[in-house]
Design an enzyme around this catalytic site. Structure first.
Site, PDB file in Angstrom:
ATOM      1  N   LEU A 357      39.617  34.526  33.864  1.00 27.20           N
ATOM      2  CA  LEU A 357      40.079  33.282  34.487  1.00 27.20           C
ATOM      3  C   LEU A 357      40.562  33.532  35.908  1.00 27.20           C
ATOM      4  O   LEU A 357      40.470  32.677  36.778  1.00 27.20           O
ATOM      5  CB  LEU A 357      41.225  32.681  33.672  1.00 27.20           C
ATOM      6  CG  LEU A 357      40.856  32.074  32.321  1.00 27.20           C
ATOM      7  CD1 LEU A 357      42.109  31.679  31.566  1.00 27.20           C
ATOM      8  CD2 LEU A 357      39.966  30.859  32.515  1.00 27.20           C
ATOM      9  N   GLY A 358      41.099  34.694  36.132  1.00 30.35           N
ATOM     10  CA  GLY A 358      41.578  34.998  37.471  1.00 30.35           C
ATOM     11  C   GLY A 358      42.349  36.299  37.501  1.00 30.35           C
ATOM     12  O   GLY A 358      42.623  36.908  36.467  1.00 30.35           O
ATOM     13  N   GLY A 360      45.804  37.711  38.710  1.00 35.09           N
ATOM     14  CA  GLY A 360      47.134  37.354  39.190  1.00 35.09           C
ATOM     15  C   GLY A 360      47.817  38.539  39.832  1.00 35.09           C
ATOM     16  O   GLY A 360      47.223  39.606  39.980  1.00 35.09           O
ATOM     17  N   GLY A 361      49.053  38.317  40.205  1.00 38.22           N
ATOM     18  CA  GLY A 361      49.821  39.372  40.847  1.00 38.22           C
ATOM     19  C   GLY A 361      50.062  40.541  39.916  1.00 38.22           C
ATOM     20  O   GLY A 361      50.236  41.672  40.354  1.00 38.22           O
ATOM     21  N   PHE A 362      50.053  40.282  38.633  1.00 40.02           N
ATOM     22  CA  PHE A 362      50.421  41.329  37.700  1.00 40.02           C
ATOM     23  C   PHE A 362      49.244  41.836  36.886  1.00 40.02           C
ATOM     24  O   PHE A 362      49.364  42.821  36.174  1.00 40.02           O
ATOM     25  CB  PHE A 362      51.513  40.827  36.764  1.00 40.02           C
ATOM     26  CG  PHE A 362      52.750  40.423  37.499  1.00 40.02           C
ATOM     27  CD1 PHE A 362      53.588  41.384  38.050  1.00 40.02           C
ATOM     28  CD2 PHE A 362      53.069  39.092  37.676  1.00 40.02           C
ATOM     29  CE1 PHE A 362      54.720  41.018  38.746  1.00 40.02           C
ATOM     30  CE2 PHE A 362      54.204  38.726  38.367  1.00 40.02           C
ATOM     31  CZ  PHE A 362      55.037  39.684  38.909  1.00 40.02           C
ATOM     32  N   GLY A 363      48.160  41.154  36.971  1.00 45.11           N
ATOM     33  CA  GLY A 363      47.017  41.628  36.203  1.00 45.11           C
ATOM     34  C   GLY A 363      45.971  40.544  36.038  1.00 45.11           C
ATOM     35  O   GLY A 363      46.085  39.437  36.561  1.00 45.11           O
ATOM     36  N   VAL A 365      43.654  37.789  34.054  1.00 49.84           N
ATOM     37  CA  VAL A 365      43.867  36.793  33.007  1.00 49.84           C
ATOM     38  C   VAL A 365      42.513  36.420  32.405  1.00 49.84           C
ATOM     39  O   VAL A 365      41.564  36.136  33.126  1.00 49.84           O
ATOM     40  CB  VAL A 365      44.546  35.529  33.574  1.00 49.84           C
ATOM     41  CG1 VAL A 365      44.893  34.574  32.442  1.00 49.84           C
ATOM     42  CG2 VAL A 365      45.792  35.901  34.349  1.00 49.84           C
ATOM     43  N   ASP A 476      58.154  33.783  41.750  1.00 47.67           N
ATOM     44  CA  ASP A 476      56.832  33.700  42.374  1.00 47.67           C
ATOM     45  C   ASP A 476      56.305  32.271  42.288  1.00 47.67           C
ATOM     46  O   ASP A 476      55.207  32.037  41.760  1.00 47.67           O
ATOM     47  CB  ASP A 476      55.878  34.693  41.711  1.00 47.67           C
ATOM     48  CG  ASP A 476      54.691  35.026  42.610  1.00 47.67           C
ATOM     49  OD1 ASP A 476      54.739  34.677  43.813  1.00 47.67           O
ATOM     50  OD2 ASP A 476      53.714  35.610  42.116  1.00 47.67           O
TER      51      ASP A 476
END
Ligand SMILES: *[C@@H]1O[C@H](CO)[C@@H](O)[C@H](O)[C@H]1NC(C)=O
Length: 676
Positions: A357-358, A360-363, A365, A476
């Site tokens: 899906l995308g 993100g800043g942390f990993g 998705v 965030d």
């Protein structure tokens, strides 16, 4: 049994002799079947003897040439000899196997007046037991004849001039000096027989054993101190005789004979196959074939099965590895929120790229559908390195998991595995707000939708900051973390995560968590996040939603428009805030609301943290429960000091200290008294 008159097999016949006639020997590789009349090879003659009007038969195969067994002038007059042969008896009747097979030494080539059946084609009813026969035979007897005192129907015997054996033993061998190991003569298995006569010791010994073992040291039968010289003429013939009727087939697969020495070994590797499998006349032929197939196939089959088991085991181990997850006692406390890695793996189709899906800043998705329940989920894969603080880490996640608010993306659970943490959220099919703002040129969010989204986000943030038992700082806030559900409600996602990465970290070394453009300039100094930090990035987000512009537009041609915050401030100063409103909306917006949102945005992103309103105030203003105070307008005007910028890191260093205190003194009070 009809006697097939066929050439069965070409024999390799190596007959050899030196000048001394005494040392004759020969070797045959290749089989012959007793009963087959025509043996087209050198020096062997087949004979059939029929009695009872042809109903009974005996068969003989003899070596054509006479062999000198003794020299009456020598002492000892008799010569040593040795012979070995490999035979197989294929029984075609389960109850009666015929009478048997014998190796014979006879004064004549063949024994013409012998009888079949119990006389084995060696003797007849008249001459049986008479010394004038001069016949020595080794019988492989497969019938128990009571008249002849046979011990059983599966024995070997030494016959001298008669079928009543002078010595006999059940078929078998003494391997490793152990007890007798029984052999079944009619087993179809090839077996090897050695018959050795040592003239010096006057010892005749008989050994039988399966072909797959070496010759046993101890013979099965021994006849000691028996001077055979009176039995032998100077020249004798050697051969085989058998009587099996239609009950068995007797095969000789190899034969070797040596006068005055040890018989040449039969080359077992070149042992012929028993032809039963090829012969359609053999009622039992299939049996041999079956056996042969089994001998070949069984190890193969066992090997394949073993290999399959091995592969299955390896797969299971790798599956276990794949789905292995870290489980610890304290995690059980938060059991309801824990997912198995296997379920997540299945749900996301193995974390396939197509499910992405995308990032993100942390990993990353991934989209997924939980097995069984068919619930759609979003799985965030977050890598984490240290085991330190894991307990707090999970505790924090458990806290987040308990948060329930219509404007928050629900954290359904988590899964810990190796160096990874997987967070499972409600799936939001409409994606994130930034997609609507920037990446869907054909679909324009109406002002009404935008204003609703702003209120939704504020409502979610209010819950985090003030309505939960503890204050949760999002850290965030940005359009990318605002997700739109099916009903176009906005939900804050990814909340609380940043704290997890901050936990226990040294503030000196910790990186500032957040997204450039949304980072509170103060955080760079203090290194600490607070609700004010969230308000700052919420303010920037407000400006974005109203203007449809990113905080920093790098490809903007007019320099004053590069930094959104700067531009809004300029427009505000000019008293023309509406210039900032997203041009895609045209006139389709509520001017008062738009101005209010933009002013609120400016106020929230005030460089001085304490000057920012609390989220409760913001919600009140947005809901119209509280008027935008006049002095707030002054505050915004007041912001014409240097260092006002969306780029926190560079700007706040230029922020004059004195002015900070003024701002704090002057403007924090109205909010402080109201907000909490
Ligand atoms: C048995 O064999 C002997 C020769 O060894 C022969 O003289 C005799 O006639 C035979 N007897 C019968 C019944 O065939």
């Amino acid at each position: 049994m009809s006697i097939t008159i066929f050439m069965l097999c070409l024999f390799l016949n190596i007959a050899y002799s030196d000048k001394n006639m005494n040392n004759v020997g020969f070797t045959y590789d290749g089989y012959f079947k007793m009963g087959d009349q025509e043996l087209k090879h050198s020096n062997l003659t087949a004979k059939v003897i029929r009695t009872d009007g042809g109903r009974s038969e005996a068969w003989q195969v003899f070596y054509n040439l006479p062999l000198q067994f003794k020299n009456s002038n020598a002492s000892p007059s008799i010569f040593s000899f040795s012979t070995t042969f490999v035979f197989a008896i294929v029984a075609t009747n389960p109850e009666f196997h015929g009478h048997g097979l014998a190796f014979a030494i006879s004064p004549t080539r063949g024994i013409p007046q012998a009888q079949p059946n119990q006389y084995l084609g060696l003797f007849n009813a008249t001459n049986n037991g008479e010394s004038y026969n001069h016949i020595v035979a080794i019988e492989l007897d497969t019938d128990k004849d009571f008249q002849l005192n046979d011990i059983d129907d599966n024995h070997l015997g030494i016959d001298i001039n008669g079928v009543a054996s002078v010595n006999s033993s059940p078929a078998g061998y003494y391997a490793d000096h152990g007890p007798l190991r029984k052999l079944k003569l009619t087993s179809r298995e090839p077996m090897q027989v050695w018959i050795d006569y040592d003239s010096k010791d006057q010892k005749l010994s008989v050994t039988i054993y399966p072909i797959n073992i070496p010759k046993p040291e101890i013979p099965l039968l021994t006849l000691m101190t028996r001077d055979l010289s009176s039995n032998f003429s100077e020249f004798m013939y050697v051969g085989f005789s058998s009587s099996s009727g239609s009950y068995s087939s007797h095969y000789i697969l190899g034969w070797s004979f040596q006068m005055n020495g040890q018989a040449k070994e039969i080359n077992l590797s070149r042992l012929p196959d028993i032809p039963g499998i090829l012969d359609p006349n053999e009622s039992d032929g299939g049996g041999i074939g079956y056996k042969k197939v089994l001998i070949v196939m069984l190890p193969l089959l066992v090997g394949v099965v073993f290999l399959l088991i091995l592969i299955y085991g390896a797969i299971m181990i790798s599956r276990r590895r794949k789905f292995i997850q870290v489980l610890e006692d304290w995690q059980v406390l938060y059991g309801p929120h824990r997912f198995t890695y296997k379920d997540l793996f299945i749900a996301t189709k193995g974390f396939r790229d197509g499910q992405l899906l995308g990032r993100g800043g942390f990993g990353r998705v991934y989209k997924g559908t939980l097995p069984f329940s068919n619930v759609q989920i979003a799985v965030k894969r977050v890598s984490h390195d240290s085991r330190q603080g894991m307990k707090e880490f999970i505790a924090e996640i458990a806290t987040i998991g308990r948060l329930r608010h219509p404007n928050l993306v629900r954290l359904l659970g988590y899964c810990r595995r190796k160096k990874e943490l997987l967070l499972i959220y409600d799936y939001m099919p409409n994606g994130s707000l930034d997609k609507f703002l920037y990446r869907m040129p054909n679909s324009i969010l109406s002002w009404k939708q935008r204003f609703k989204i702003i209120k939704d986000v504020a409502s979610g943030l209010l819950y985090l900051h003030h309505q939960w038992v503890q204050v949760i700082v999002h850290r965030d806030i940005k359009p990318a973390n605002v997700l739109i559900d099916n009903d176009m409600n906005a939900r804050l996602g990814d909340f609380g995560l940043a704290k997890l990465w901050d936990n226990g970290n040294d503030p000196q070394t910790s990186r500032v968590v957040g997204t450039p453009g949304y980072i509170d300039p103060e955080i760079v100094h203090s290194g600490k996040s607070s609700t004010f930090t969230d308000i700052y990035s919420f303010g920037v987000s407000l400006l974005e939603i109203a203007s449809g512009r990113r905080p920093v537009e790098t490809d903007e041609t007019s320099p004053e428009k590069v930094l959104l915050l700067e531009w809004v401030k300029v427009c505000c100063d000019k008293g023309n805030l509406c210039e900032v409103v997203d041009s895609k909306l045209g006139d389709e917006y509520v001017v008062e609301e738009a101005e209010m949102v933009l002013k609120l945005g400016l106020l929230c992103s005030h460089p001085v943290a304490s000057a920012r309103p609390t989220i409760s105030t913001i919600v009140e203003i947005l809901d119209g429960d509280s008027q935008f105070p006049d002095n707030l307008s002054d505050l915004i005007k007041f912001r014409n000091f240097g260092g006002w910028s969306g780029q926190g890191s560079s700007s706040s260093s230029t922020f004059p200290t004195g002015q900070t205190s003024i701002a704090s003194l002057t403007f924090t009070e109205p909010f402080a008294s109201r907000g909490r």
